[in-house]
Scaffold this motif. Structure first.
Motif, PDB file in Angstrom:
ATOM      1  N   ASN A 162      44.307  18.454  27.543  1.00 22.55           N
ATOM      2  CA  ASN A 162      44.557  17.567  28.699  1.00 22.55           C
ATOM      3  C   ASN A 162      43.395  16.593  28.912  1.00 22.55           C
ATOM      4  OD1 ASN A 162      46.159  16.616  30.802  1.00 22.55           O
ATOM      5  ND2 ASN A 162      45.153  17.947  32.329  1.00 22.55           N
ATOM      6  N   VAL A 163      42.950  16.024  27.784  1.00 16.05           N
ATOM      7  CA  VAL A 163      41.856  15.046  27.812  1.00 16.05           C
ATOM      8  C   VAL A 163      42.412  13.721  27.304  1.00 16.05           C
ATOM      9  CG1 VAL A 163      39.618  14.403  26.852  1.00 16.05           C
ATOM     10  CG2 VAL A 163      40.074  16.794  27.490  1.00 16.05           C
ATOM     11  N   ASP A 164      42.110  12.675  28.053  1.00 15.56           N
ATOM     12  CA  ASP A 164      42.601  11.355  27.672  1.00 15.56           C
ATOM     13  C   ASP A 164      41.403  10.401  27.617  1.00 15.56           C
ATOM     14  OD1 ASP A 164      44.111   9.181  27.069  1.00 15.56           O
ATOM     15  OD2 ASP A 164      44.950   8.911  29.076  1.00 15.56           O
ATOM     16  N   GLY A 165      41.148   9.852  26.441  1.00 12.19           N
ATOM     17  CA  GLY A 165      40.028   8.941  26.339  1.00 12.19           C
ATOM     18  C   GLY A 165      39.613   8.735  24.899  1.00 12.19           C
ATOM     19  N   ASP A 166      38.472   8.099  24.732  1.00 11.88           N
ATOM     20  CA  ASP A 166      37.988   7.814  23.382  1.00 11.88           C
ATOM     21  C   ASP A 166      36.752   8.647  23.090  1.00 11.88           C
ATOM     22  OD1 ASP A 166      36.664   5.917  25.371  1.00 11.88           O
ATOM     23  OD2 ASP A 166      35.422   5.613  23.561  1.00 11.88           O
ATOM     24  N   LEU A 167      36.533   8.854  21.767  1.00 11.78           N
ATOM     25  CA  LEU A 167      35.379   9.623  21.317  1.00 11.78           C
ATOM     26  C   LEU A 167      34.747   8.875  20.151  1.00 11.78           C
ATOM     27  CD1 LEU A 167      33.703  12.289  21.446  1.00 11.78           C
ATOM     28  CD2 LEU A 167      35.295  13.207  19.746  1.00 11.78           C
ATOM     29  N   THR A 168      33.426   8.687  20.233  1.00  9.14           N
ATOM     30  CA  THR A 168      32.699   8.002  19.155  1.00  9.14           C
ATOM     31  C   THR A 168      31.622   8.929  18.620  1.00  9.14           C
ATOM     32  OG1 THR A 168      33.074   5.816  20.116  1.00  9.14           O
ATOM     33  CG2 THR A 168      31.263   6.030  18.528  1.00  9.14           C
ATOM     34  N   LEU A 169      31.591   9.054  17.296  1.00  2.16           N
ATOM     35  CA  LEU A 169      30.568   9.852  16.616  1.00  2.16           C
ATOM     36  C   LEU A 169      29.708   8.893  15.806  1.00  2.16           C
ATOM     37  CD1 LEU A 169      32.939  12.666  15.290  1.00  2.16           C
ATOM     38  CD2 LEU A 169      31.532  12.744  17.356  1.00  2.16           C
ATOM     39  N   ALA A 170      28.444   8.808  16.137  1.00  2.00           N
ATOM     40  CA  ALA A 170      27.521   7.905  15.438  1.00  2.00           C
ATOM     41  C   ALA A 170      26.463   8.720  14.705  1.00  2.00           C
ATOM     42  CB  ALA A 170      26.863   6.949  16.425  1.00  2.00           C
ATOM     43  N   VAL A 171      26.199   8.342  13.461  1.00  2.00           N
ATOM     44  CA  VAL A 171      25.153   8.990  12.664  1.00  2.00           C
ATOM     45  C   VAL A 171      23.951   8.049  12.666  1.00  2.00           C
ATOM     46  CG1 VAL A 171      24.508   9.870  10.397  1.00  2.00           C
ATOM     47  CG2 VAL A 171      26.845  10.189  11.238  1.00  2.00           C
ATOM     48  N   THR A 172      22.820   8.551  13.198  1.00  2.00           N
ATOM     49  CA  THR A 172      21.635   7.706  13.342  1.00  2.00           C
ATOM     50  C   THR A 172      20.456   8.323  12.622  1.00  2.00           C
ATOM     51  OG1 THR A 172      20.981   8.798  15.387  1.00  2.00           O
ATOM     52  CG2 THR A 172      22.416   6.877  15.572  1.00  2.00           C
ATOM     53  N   THR A 173      19.543   7.482  12.173  1.00  2.00           N
ATOM     54  CA  THR A 173      18.337   7.940  11.506  1.00  2.00           C
ATOM     55  C   THR A 173      17.282   8.298  12.547  1.00  2.00           C
ATOM     56  OG1 THR A 173      17.474   5.692  11.357  1.00  2.00           O
ATOM     57  CG2 THR A 173      18.828   6.486   9.524  1.00  2.00           C
ATOM     58  N   VAL A 174      16.172   8.868  12.074  1.00  2.00           N
ATOM     59  CA  VAL A 174      15.118   9.290  12.995  1.00  2.00           C
ATOM     60  C   VAL A 174      14.496   8.102  13.713  1.00  2.00           C
ATOM     61  CG1 VAL A 174      14.562  11.424  11.794  1.00  2.00           C
ATOM     62  CG2 VAL A 174      13.500   9.287  11.056  1.00  2.00           C
ATOM     63  N   ASP A 175      14.579   6.919  13.123  1.00  2.00           N
ATOM     64  CA  ASP A 175      14.015   5.740  13.785  1.00  2.00           C
ATOM     65  C   ASP A 175      15.045   4.989  14.618  1.00  2.00           C
ATOM     66  OD1 ASP A 175      15.532   4.813  11.729  1.00  2.00           O
ATOM     67  OD2 ASP A 175      13.910   3.718  10.706  1.00  2.00           O
ATOM     68  N   GLY A 176      16.207   5.633  14.833  1.00  2.00           N
ATOM     69  CA  GLY A 176      17.190   5.081  15.746  1.00  2.00           C
ATOM     70  C   GLY A 176      18.212   4.146  15.143  1.00  2.00           C
ATOM     71  N   HIS A 177      18.230   3.934  13.850  1.00  2.00           N
ATOM     72  CA  HIS A 177      19.213   3.060  13.224  1.00  2.00           C
ATOM     73  C   HIS A 177      20.547   3.791  13.072  1.00  2.00           C
ATOM     74  CE1 HIS A 177      15.549   0.838  12.067  1.00  2.00           C
ATOM     75  NE2 HIS A 177      16.349  -0.225  12.059  1.00  2.00           N
ATOM     76  N   THR A 178      21.617   3.149  13.513  1.00  2.00           N
ATOM     77  CA  THR A 178      22.966   3.723  13.358  1.00  2.00           C
ATOM     78  C   THR A 178      23.507   3.359  11.980  1.00  2.00           C
ATOM     79  OG1 THR A 178      23.387   3.573  15.733  1.00  2.00           O
ATOM     80  CG2 THR A 178      25.311   3.763  14.260  1.00  2.00           C
ATOM     81  N   MET A 179      23.789   4.378  11.193  1.00  2.00           N
ATOM     82  CA  MET A 179      24.244   4.164   9.824  1.00  2.00           C
ATOM     83  C   MET A 179      25.765   4.157   9.714  1.00  2.00           C
ATOM     84  SD  MET A 179      21.281   3.803   8.661  1.00  2.00           S
ATOM     85  CE  MET A 179      21.770   3.457   6.977  1.00  2.00           C
ATOM     86  N   ALA A 180      26.438   4.865  10.644  1.00  2.00           N
ATOM     87  CA  ALA A 180      27.903   4.912  10.601  1.00  2.00           C
ATOM     88  C   ALA A 180      28.427   5.330  11.960  1.00  2.00           C
ATOM     89  CB  ALA A 180      28.388   5.880   9.527  1.00  2.00           C
ATOM     90  N   SER A 181      29.594   4.820  12.316  1.00  2.00           N
ATOM     91  CA  SER A 181      30.262   5.200  13.569  1.00  2.00           C
ATOM     92  C   SER A 181      31.726   5.469  13.286  1.00  2.00           C
ATOM     93  CB  SER A 181      30.135   4.094  14.614  1.00  2.00           C
ATOM     94  OG  SER A 181      28.796   3.942  15.038  1.00  2.00           O
ATOM     95  N   PHE A 182      32.252   6.540  13.896  1.00  2.00           N
ATOM     96  CA  PHE A 182      33.647   6.921  13.696  1.00  2.00           C
ATOM     97  C   PHE A 182      34.295   7.080  15.071  1.00  2.00           C
ATOM     98  CE2 PHE A 182      30.918   8.805  10.410  1.00  2.00           C
ATOM     99  CZ  PHE A 182      31.391   8.140   9.291  1.00  2.00           C
ATOM    100  N   HIS A 183      35.435   6.421  15.241  1.00  2.00           N
ATOM    101  CA  HIS A 183      36.077   6.348  16.567  1.00  2.00           C
ATOM    102  C   HIS A 183      37.422   7.071  16.530  1.00  2.00           C
ATOM    103  CE1 HIS A 183      33.042   3.337  17.570  1.00  2.00           C
ATOM    104  NE2 HIS A 183      33.342   2.743  16.409  1.00  2.00           N
TER     105      HIS A 183
END
Length: 471
Positions: A119-140
């Protein structure tokens, strides 16, 4: 159905059978000779197969990289193992594993029934980031109220697979969702110090974030940390192939302060194994040849006195025993010098593995030249033992024109010739038998006619006798 002797009282069918047995004696001789030739042909075919297998063993000893192969061994395989490639060079290395690489993983805070709608309605984003904060990939992913934890897992995995299919460069940063004990667990598919960061309106409702917006980290993503000969390195994977030339390290267990010795050395086992297999095949081939020429051996004597076989056997023995001309006068000019010697008058070989290993350790290049020759030399005098063996075996095995194929083809022609002779003789014998049958049937018919006439005459005489007046 035919019954012989009704009129003649002579069993002429048996007589015909006996006559035909005599007539068939030449055919039996042909069959026996054909069988002998087939046996001889099968023996030569077996010899050809064995010699062909011998050529394969010779080729293994002459493999271009055999004497350049190296192997890597570890003093503690539970902590570190190593695999040496063609570019590796002999050496000894000290490896200390300070920390293993791990894959970052997060999980939901609350255990729920994974088959019930969340019973959850909404979006979910999974981001893979490096130790220095760079986002390498995002999955929605879009979450619907009817989705269970199982359905959410499948949606996450499908979204990741679709993204990687569209852009293969994202594969090193992929994640994988699983259901473990009523928890949704999301893990990096590869190790390293990268993290998974969740966001979106559905993240909190799914208990991937607590009230403070913090994730539940079940495994922290870390790089492998290790030292080689005292020099420190970090890598995102526990498989390391860019530190020691030509060597791939597999880190299995951390042990700070504990070193593991990796030894990269020449792969003598590969050389010994190749030579050992040659000796085994050579002995199998030569023993079979000896058996075929020995009338007293069980199943032997099929090729007794065959000049061609004597030539082949003699050439193999000579090529194995003769010294290498270019190495004349050196300590390693013949196979006996490296532990390959003739056992007895049979000509079979025996291998002293310890002596071969000693020769490899003392002068690997000299052993290589003895066995495989000098690859840069133009003359045949520099051919190693196995090079001259290969040349000789190639001549014997040459398709269609080689001595072995020619002998087998000649025997095959003789077998076919005998088969044709037998077929023609069988046809003539059938005609002969049919002719004899017809002759005896005609005789039987004639005798039956004569017997009928005899009975008629007797009846007539009896009637005449009864008509004479009595006195």
């Amino acid at each position: 159905m035919r019954i012989s002797g009704l009129a003649s009282n002579l069993d002429w069918e048996q007589l015909v059978d006996q006559l035909m047995q005599i007539e068939r004696r030449p055919l039996l001789l042909l069959e026996r000779r054909k069988l002998e030739i087939e046996t001889e042909k099968n023996a030569w075919s077996d010899i050809r197969t064995r010699v062909s297998n011998l050529r394969d063993r010779i080729a293994a000893v002459l493999a271009a990289d055999l004497f350049q192969r190296v192997e890597a061994t570890s003093s503690d395989a539970a902590r570190v193992t190593a695999q040496a490639g063609s570019a590796a060079v002999p050496g000894t290395y000290s490896v200390e594993v300070q920390q293993l690489a791990t894959a970052h993983a997060i999980a939901t805070y609350v255990e729920v029934d994974p088959s019930v709608a969340r019973n959850v309605d909404g979006d979910l984003t999974l981001a893979v980031t490096t130790v220095d904060g760079h986002t390498m990939a995002s999955f929605h992913v879009m979450i619907d109220p009817a989705d269970s934890l199982y359905a959410i897992r499948d949606k996450i995995n499908a979204a990741v697979d679709a993204a990687v299919a569209a852009d293969p460069n994202l594969k090193p940063y992929a994640v994988r969702a699983e259901i473990i004990g009523g928890h949704l667990v999301i893990s990096r598919t590869e190790t390293g110090a990268s993290t998974i960061e969740v966001s979106g309106s559905a993240a909190g409702a799914l208990q991937l974030l607590n009230q403070n917006g913090a994730e539940r980290i079940v495994t922290e993503g870390k790089d492998a940390a290790f030292k080689v000969n005292g020099v420190g390195f970090t890598r995102s994977s526990n498989t390391v192939s860019d530190v020691i030339q030509g060597v791939t390290l597999e880190l299995h267990q951390a042990g700070p302060g504990q070193t593991v010795t990796i030894t990269v050395g020449w792969d003598d086992d590969a050389v010994v194994d190749a030579v050992k297999k040659f000796v085994e095949q050579y002995n199998s081939t030569l023993s079979f040849m000896n058996q075929q020429q020995d009338y007293q051996a069980a199943g032997g004597g099929k090729l007794g006195g065959d000049v061609l076989l004597t030539m082949l056997r003699g050439e193999l023995r000579r090529l194995v025993a003769d010294p290498v001309e270019a190495l004349s006068g050196s300590d390693l000019d013949r196979l006996a010098a490296v532990g390959i010697t003739t056992q007895d008058k049979s000509g079979t070989l025996q291998l002293d593995e310890a002596k071969l290993r000693e020769a490899l350790a003392a002068d690997r290049a000299a052993v290589q030249r003895l066995l495989a020759g000098d690859p840069d030399a133009a003359g045949s005098s520099d051919d190693g033992v196995f090079v001259r063996l290969r040349k000789a075996v190639d001549r014997w095995l040459e398709t269609n024109t080689g001595l072995l194929d020619r002998r087998i083809d000649a025997l095959d022609d003789r077998v076919r010739d005998y088969a044709e002779q037998m077929e023609r003789m069988e046809y003539r014998l059938q005609l002969r038998e049919q002719n004899l049958m017809r002759q005896f049937e005609a005789l039987e018919s004639l005798i039956a006619t004569l017997q009928s006439q005899e009975q008629w005459l007797i009846q007539q005489i009896n009637q005449l006798t009864s008509l004479r007046p009595r006195k």
